[in-house]
Design a protein around this motif. Structure first.
Motif, PDB file in Angstrom:
ATOM      1  N   LEU A 142     -10.039   7.318  -8.218  1.00 57.07           N
ATOM      2  CA  LEU A 142      -9.411   6.337  -9.105  1.00 57.07           C
ATOM      3  C   LEU A 142      -9.140   5.009  -8.421  1.00 57.07           C
ATOM      4  O   LEU A 142      -9.080   3.974  -9.076  1.00 57.07           O
ATOM      5  N   SER A 143      -8.998   5.024  -7.118  1.00 60.97           N
ATOM      6  CA  SER A 143      -8.807   3.773  -6.389  1.00 60.97           C
ATOM      7  C   SER A 143     -10.150   3.124  -6.048  1.00 60.97           C
ATOM      8  O   SER A 143     -10.168   2.063  -5.434  1.00 60.97           O
ATOM      9  N   ALA A 177      -7.802   2.497 -15.187  1.00 57.17           N
ATOM     10  CA  ALA A 177      -7.002   1.518 -15.926  1.00 57.17           C
ATOM     11  C   ALA A 177      -5.516   1.745 -15.648  1.00 57.17           C
ATOM     12  O   ALA A 177      -4.771   0.783 -15.410  1.00 57.17           O
ATOM     13  N   TRP A 178      -5.080   3.005 -15.657  1.00 60.27           N
ATOM     14  CA  TRP A 178      -3.678   3.316 -15.376  1.00 60.27           C
ATOM     15  C   TRP A 178      -3.313   2.924 -13.946  1.00 60.27           C
ATOM     16  O   TRP A 178      -2.281   2.291 -13.708  1.00 60.27           O
ATOM     17  N   LEU A 179      -4.151   3.291 -12.982  1.00 55.96           N
ATOM     18  CA  LEU A 179      -3.852   2.975 -11.586  1.00 55.96           C
ATOM     19  C   LEU A 179      -3.837   1.466 -11.353  1.00 55.96           C
ATOM     20  O   LEU A 179      -3.039   0.962 -10.567  1.00 55.96           O
ATOM     21  N   ALA A 180      -4.691   0.728 -12.068  1.00 61.05           N
ATOM     22  CA  ALA A 180      -4.671  -0.735 -11.956  1.00 61.05           C
ATOM     23  C   ALA A 180      -3.332  -1.295 -12.427  1.00 61.05           C
ATOM     24  O   ALA A 180      -2.798  -2.228 -11.821  1.00 61.05           O
ATOM     25  N   LEU A 181      -2.774  -0.711 -13.497  1.00 57.91           N
ATOM     26  CA  LEU A 181      -1.446  -1.144 -13.962  1.00 57.91           C
ATOM     27  C   LEU A 181      -0.376  -0.842 -12.921  1.00 57.91           C
ATOM     28  O   LEU A 181       0.521  -1.658 -12.679  1.00 57.91           O
ATOM     29  N   VAL A 182      -0.466   0.338 -12.306  1.00 60.83           N
ATOM     30  CA  VAL A 182       0.510   0.708 -11.271  1.00 60.83           C
ATOM     31  C   VAL A 182       0.389  -0.236 -10.078  1.00 60.83           C
ATOM     32  O   VAL A 182       1.401  -0.720  -9.552  1.00 60.83           O
ATOM     33  N   ILE A 183      -0.833  -0.538  -9.671  1.00 53.30           N
ATOM     34  CA  ILE A 183      -1.040  -1.444  -8.541  1.00 53.30           C
ATOM     35  C   ILE A 183      -0.533  -2.846  -8.889  1.00 53.30           C
ATOM     36  O   ILE A 183       0.112  -3.504  -8.068  1.00 53.30           O
ATOM     37  N   LYS A 184      -0.785  -3.284 -10.129  1.00 48.61           N
ATOM     38  CA  LYS A 184      -0.286  -4.596 -10.565  1.00 48.61           C
ATOM     39  C   LYS A 184       1.242  -4.624 -10.528  1.00 48.61           C
ATOM     40  O   LYS A 184       1.845  -5.609 -10.104  1.00 48.61           O
TER      41      LYS A 184
END
Length: 191
Positions: A142-143, A177-184
């Motif tokens: 996912l990353s 998409a979820w991990l991108a939100l968490v990283i953001k």
């Protein structure tokens, strides 16, 4: 032995006394496409002809930007859903900041369950990996790091259901998409 190696590189997998083109069937090809446009690039499967390589380049030139647009849209829909639920909670319970915090926490926990904590259980059953190996694969995938040391559906001693790679491909898209939100969110905190 060299013939077996050539066959393996062509996508043929030995399974007992039979062979399978499982690496390049619909599910395998779909999984390859997802790993290409998400830039995960496990390295376990690649085009072996000049025409295949050229097609892959053209596919990636259009597929990667389209995938980024898709991931952004999925992420925005997830975020809108969380914000809508927070507004609804504020109206019903007359909470101010508590509803937003509660919804963000619920979204984080739900995402953790769906994308990082539960999938390793599936990988343990289908791949024979330990939970830790499945969790590692989940995060590395996912990353988009994609080392390629763990890749689903590659063990010739196991039989995989037809839906498996397709479901994992969709899991990758929504999970990224979820991990991108968490990283953001983490970036916003760090800034």
């Amino acid at each position: 032995l060299q013939g077996i190696i050539r066959a393996y590189k062509s996508g043929i997998t030995l399974q007992g006394n039979t062979t399978s083109l499982g690496r390049w069937d619909f599910s395998g090809s779909f999984f390859f496409s997802i790993s290409a446009i998400t830039t995960i690039g496990y390295g376990n499967l690649s085009p072996s002809t000049a025409i295949g390589r050229i097609f892959c380049i053209v596919f990636a030139l259009f597929g990667i930007p389209l995938n980024l647009v898709l991931l952004n849209e999925i992420g925005q829909l997830m975020l809108l859903g969380v914000q809508h639920c927070a507004r609804h909670l504020e109206e019903v319970f007359h909470w101010q900041n508590k509803a937003s915090f509660l919804m963000k926490t619920c979204a984080l926990v739900t995402g953790l369950l769906l994308f990082l904590l539960l999938p390793p259980l599936l990988f343990s059953e289908k791949e024979g990996w330990s939970y830790e190996e499945g969790f590692y694969y989940s995060f590395i995938t996912l990353s988009t790091i994609g080392f390629g040391d763990y890749v689903i559906g590659m063990n010739p001693d196991r039989t995989y259901p037809g839906w498996y790679k397709n479901v994992i491909s969709l899991w990758i898209l929504f999970g990224m998409a979820w991990l991108a939100l968490v990283i953001k969110f983490c970036i916003n905190i760090l800034e």
